[in-house]
Design a protein around this motif. Sequence first.
Motif, PDB file in Angstrom:
ATOM      1  N   GLU A   1      -5.254  -1.611 -64.181  1.00 26.09           N
ATOM      2  CA  GLU A   1      -5.098  -1.730 -62.736  1.00 26.09           C
ATOM      3  C   GLU A   1      -5.348  -0.378 -62.077  1.00 26.09           C
ATOM      4  OE1 GLU A   1      -1.323  -3.333 -61.763  1.00 26.09           O
ATOM      5  OE2 GLU A   1      -1.742  -5.255 -62.704  1.00 26.09           O
ATOM      6  N   SER A   2      -5.930  -0.421 -60.911  1.00 24.78           N
ATOM      7  CA  SER A   2      -6.176   0.788 -60.138  1.00 24.78           C
ATOM      8  C   SER A   2      -5.339   0.697 -58.864  1.00 24.78           C
ATOM      9  CB  SER A   2      -7.667   0.899 -59.831  1.00 24.78           C
ATOM     10  OG  SER A   2      -7.926   2.028 -59.056  1.00 24.78           O
ATOM     11  N   HIS A   3      -5.681   1.496 -57.893  1.00 24.58           N
ATOM     12  CA  HIS A   3      -4.916   1.480 -56.651  1.00 24.58           C
ATOM     13  C   HIS A   3      -5.165   0.183 -55.883  1.00 24.58           C
ATOM     14  CE1 HIS A   3      -8.848   3.146 -55.589  1.00 24.58           C
ATOM     15  NE2 HIS A   3      -8.661   2.568 -54.435  1.00 24.58           N
ATOM     16  N   THR A   4      -4.262  -0.128 -54.971  1.00 29.60           N
ATOM     17  CA  THR A   4      -4.369  -1.320 -54.142  1.00 29.60           C
ATOM     18  C   THR A   4      -4.677  -0.891 -52.714  1.00 29.60           C
ATOM     19  OG1 THR A   4      -2.776  -2.451 -55.534  1.00 29.60           O
ATOM     20  CG2 THR A   4      -3.167  -3.381 -53.370  1.00 29.60           C
ATOM     21  N   LEU A   5      -5.761  -1.429 -52.169  1.00 32.37           N
ATOM     22  CA  LEU A   5      -6.105  -1.148 -50.780  1.00 32.37           C
ATOM     23  C   LEU A   5      -5.247  -2.028 -49.873  1.00 32.37           C
ATOM     24  CD1 LEU A   5      -9.990  -1.057 -50.995  1.00 32.37           C
ATOM     25  CD2 LEU A   5      -8.427   0.850 -50.961  1.00 32.37           C
ATOM     26  N   LYS A   6      -4.641  -1.436 -48.870  1.00 35.49           N
ATOM     27  CA  LYS A   6      -3.774  -2.184 -47.973  1.00 35.49           C
ATOM     28  C   LYS A   6      -4.437  -2.273 -46.607  1.00 35.49           C
ATOM     29  CE  LYS A   6       0.204  -0.831 -50.561  1.00 35.49           C
ATOM     30  NZ  LYS A   6       1.341   0.059 -50.678  1.00 35.49           N
ATOM     31  N   ARG A   7      -4.637  -3.485 -46.153  1.00 38.98           N
ATOM     32  CA  ARG A   7      -5.281  -3.751 -44.866  1.00 38.98           C
ATOM     33  C   ARG A   7      -4.335  -4.590 -44.008  1.00 38.98           C
ATOM     34  NH1 ARG A   7      -7.905  -0.124 -46.485  1.00 38.98           N
ATOM     35  NH2 ARG A   7     -10.023  -0.195 -47.213  1.00 38.98           N
ATOM     36  N   LEU A   8      -4.568  -4.574 -42.714  1.00 38.14           N
ATOM     37  CA  LEU A   8      -3.769  -5.379 -41.793  1.00 38.14           C
ATOM     38  C   LEU A   8      -4.643  -6.449 -41.174  1.00 38.14           C
ATOM     39  CD1 LEU A   8      -1.686  -2.628 -40.013  1.00 38.14           C
ATOM     40  CD2 LEU A   8      -0.954  -4.172 -41.817  1.00 38.14           C
ATOM     41  N   LYS A   9      -4.135  -7.660 -41.153  1.00 37.73           N
ATOM     42  CA  LYS A   9      -4.853  -8.772 -40.555  1.00 37.73           C
ATOM     43  C   LYS A   9      -4.131  -9.191 -39.281  1.00 37.73           C
ATOM     44  CE  LYS A   9      -6.743 -13.261 -41.500  1.00 37.73           C
ATOM     45  NZ  LYS A   9      -7.319 -14.083 -42.525  1.00 37.73           N
ATOM     46  N   PRO A  10      -4.828  -9.208 -38.152  1.00 38.72           N
ATOM     47  CA  PRO A  10      -4.162  -9.618 -36.910  1.00 38.72           C
ATOM     48  C   PRO A  10      -3.813 -11.107 -36.932  1.00 38.72           C
ATOM     49  CG  PRO A  10      -6.473  -9.137 -36.524  1.00 38.72           C
ATOM     50  CD  PRO A  10      -6.199  -8.796 -37.943  1.00 38.72           C
ATOM     51  N   ARG A  11      -2.614 -11.394 -36.445  1.00 36.60           N
ATOM     52  CA  ARG A  11      -2.134 -12.770 -36.405  1.00 36.60           C
ATOM     53  C   ARG A  11      -1.696 -13.113 -34.976  1.00 36.60           C
ATOM     54  NH1 ARG A  11      -2.814 -15.375 -41.397  1.00 36.60           N
ATOM     55  NH2 ARG A  11      -1.786 -17.007 -40.227  1.00 36.60           N
ATOM     56  N   ALA A  12      -1.138 -14.271 -34.817  1.00 36.06           N
ATOM     57  CA  ALA A  12      -0.739 -14.751 -33.493  1.00 36.06           C
ATOM     58  C   ALA A  12       0.410 -13.914 -32.915  1.00 36.06           C
ATOM     59  CB  ALA A  12      -0.318 -16.213 -33.586  1.00 36.06           C
ATOM     60  N   ARG A  13       0.476 -13.876 -31.610  1.00 33.61           N
ATOM     61  CA  ARG A  13       1.518 -13.199 -30.836  1.00 33.61           C
ATOM     62  C   ARG A  13       1.556 -11.695 -31.104  1.00 33.61           C
ATOM     63  NH1 ARG A  13       6.825 -17.067 -30.637  1.00 33.61           N
ATOM     64  NH2 ARG A  13       5.757 -18.929 -29.927  1.00 33.61           N
ATOM     65  N   GLY A  14       0.419 -11.108 -31.387  1.00 31.94           N
ATOM     66  CA  GLY A  14       0.344  -9.668 -31.550  1.00 31.94           C
ATOM     67  C   GLY A  14       0.897  -9.139 -32.856  1.00 31.94           C
ATOM     68  N   ARG A  15       1.171 -10.009 -33.794  1.00 31.59           N
ATOM     69  CA  ARG A  15       1.703  -9.563 -35.079  1.00 31.59           C
ATOM     70  C   ARG A  15       0.562  -9.266 -36.057  1.00 31.59           C
ATOM     71  NH1 ARG A  15       6.815 -13.685 -35.890  1.00 31.59           N
ATOM     72  NH2 ARG A  15       7.650 -13.352 -33.817  1.00 31.59           N
ATOM     73  N   SER A  16       0.927  -8.678 -37.175  1.00 29.92           N
ATOM     74  CA  SER A  16      -0.078  -8.414 -38.204  1.00 29.92           C
ATOM     75  C   SER A  16       0.540  -8.633 -39.577  1.00 29.92           C
ATOM     76  CB  SER A  16      -0.604  -6.982 -38.090  1.00 29.92           C
ATOM     77  OG  SER A  16       0.449  -6.077 -38.280  1.00 29.92           O
ATOM     78  N   TYR A  17      -0.287  -9.129 -40.495  1.00 28.62           N
ATOM     79  CA  TYR A  17       0.146  -9.338 -41.866  1.00 28.62           C
ATOM     80  C   TYR A  17      -0.592  -8.365 -42.762  1.00 28.62           C
ATOM     81  CZ  TYR A  17       2.538 -13.739 -40.818  1.00 28.62           C
ATOM     82  OH  TYR A  17       3.394 -14.682 -40.338  1.00 28.62           O
ATOM     83  N   ALA A  18       0.101  -7.936 -43.809  1.00 32.34           N
ATOM     84  CA  ALA A  18      -0.510  -7.013 -44.760  1.00 32.34           C
ATOM     85  C   ALA A  18      -1.371  -7.788 -45.758  1.00 32.34           C
ATOM     86  CB  ALA A  18       0.558  -6.239 -45.509  1.00 32.34           C
TER      87      ALA A  18
END
Length: 164
Positions: free
Chosen positions: A86-103
């Motif tokens: 295993e190597s490093h994990t890239l962390k991105r944010l996905k925009p969701r409803a009501r201005g929230r974001s999921y990793a």
Amino acid sequence: MLKRNKTKGKVYALSQHIFMSAHKVRRVIDEIRGRSYEETLMLLELMPYRACYPILKLVYSAAANARHNLGFDEGNLVILEAEVNESHTLKRLKPRARGRSYAIKRPTCHIRIVVKDTSFYHINRYEHLFLSLKKTEWVKNNKNKYKDKTCHDMYNSGGLWDKK
């Protein structure tokens, strides 16, 4: 010739930061470990997994390293070791409803494949395990000592289903 004795017939290729889960790559790597070069190429071209393409490129690279650096013949190559880390994990944010974001986590992995020339080396006490195609078992003598080593070939002797 000096370079050939240092490597003991082993050549490796390393691929880093592959955008794929190590678990998914291990599923394919476990199938090719211990097989010959030609059989590995045939398996990787026919398997329906996405992980096969980077592994196929890496097997080609290891064979090219063996041919170019040490002058080995590709017909005698065997996949000696194949490992996935295993190597490093890239962390991105996905925009969701009501201005929230999921990793979103994008895992990556490192793949290392070691090939060995079967015509180059002599068999020592560990390397005969992946070369022998027959299953060997120790058979008990009358004196309750394990001295006799015999080979039992299940496929040519009829196996378990030959009995009536």
